[in-house]
Design a protein around this motif. Structure first.
Motif: not given
Length: 194
Positions: A24, A67, A71
Motif C-alpha cells: 500500500e 490507491d 484497489h
C-alpha cells in the motif's frame, strides 16, 4: 457549512502508514504494510457503516484517492466498500491542475489544500470524511480545519512509519465516544476544541 471528519487507522505509536496491504505505501522503506489486517470484526464494521451513512462527501489527497479507489474497484469478491466508495461524492485535492480524477462522482480541488478545502467546507452541508491522506490531514489540522477525529487505535507498536501527527502539532481534543472491538481496536471519536 460542512464539518471535516478524519477517519484513520493508527497504531499505538501513531503510525498511519500502510494499514491495508503490504504494498500500500512503502515510502521511506516502510516494511510493515498491511498491519491493520486481521483486526476487522462486526463492531468495527458496524461503526464504519454507520459513519458512511452520515457522510455527505469524501475528501482525499491524490495519492490516497488513486490507491484506495484503484484497489477497491479491482477487488472481485463481494464487499461493502466498493459500491459505497464509487457511489459517494468524492473530492480530490491536488496541487496539479492537470490531475484527472479517474473514478465516478469525483471532483478535483486543484491548488493549495487549505484554501480549496476551506471553500469546500463552506459549500457542503454535512460531514466531509477524510480517509488516509496523511499529508492532507496534517495541513488541514495545522490550519484548524479539522472538526473531529475518528481513530481506530490498533493494539500494536510499529516503531517506524509515517505518523498521523507531526512534530510540534498541538490540539486539545475532547473524547465524544469510544468503543472497543472484539480484536482490541479502540474506536475513539474526538472533537477538536481549539
Amino acid at each position: 457549512m460542512g464539518t471535516i471528519s478524519v477517519f484513520e487507522s493508527v497504531s499505538l505509536d501513531g503510525v498511519m502508514q500502510g494499514p491495508g496491504r503490504a504494498d500500500e505505501d512503502t515510502r521511506g522503506g516502510f516494511a510493515h504494510g498491511g498491519w491493520g489486517q486481521g483486526y476487522a470484526d462486526q463492531v468495527s464494521g458496524q461503526f464504519a457503516g454507520s459513519g458512511m451513512a452520515t457522510t455527505k462527501a469524501m475528501l482525499f489527497g491524490r495519492r490516497t484517492y488513486e490507491d484506495l479507489l484503484g484497489h477497491w474497484t479491482s477487488v472481485t469478491e463481494p464487499n461493502p466498500f466498493t459500491e459505497a466508495l464509487v457511489n459517494q461524492r468524492k473530492y480530490v485535492v491536488s496541487r496539479d491542475e492537470g490531475t484527472v480524477p479517474g473514478f465516478p462522482n469525483s471532483t478535483l480541488l486543484a491548488g493549495e489544500a487549505v484554501e480549496t478545502v476551506a471553500r469546500l467546507k463552506g459549500r457542503v452541508d454535512g460531514v466531509i470524511t477524510v480517509i488516509g491522506s496523511g499529508e492532507l490531514v496534517r495541513s488541514l489540522h495545522a490550519a484548524g480545519l479539522v472538526d473531529e477525529y475518528i481513530l481506530l487505535i490498533h493494539p500494536l507498536v510499529l516503531g517506524s512509519g509515517t505518523r498521523l501527527f507531526g512534530a510540534g502539532e498541538c490540539s486539545n481534543l475532547r473524547l465524544a465516544e469510544s468503543i472497543t472491538s472484539s480484536t482490541g481496536v479502540v474506536i475513539a471519536r474526538y472533537g477538536v476544541t481549539c
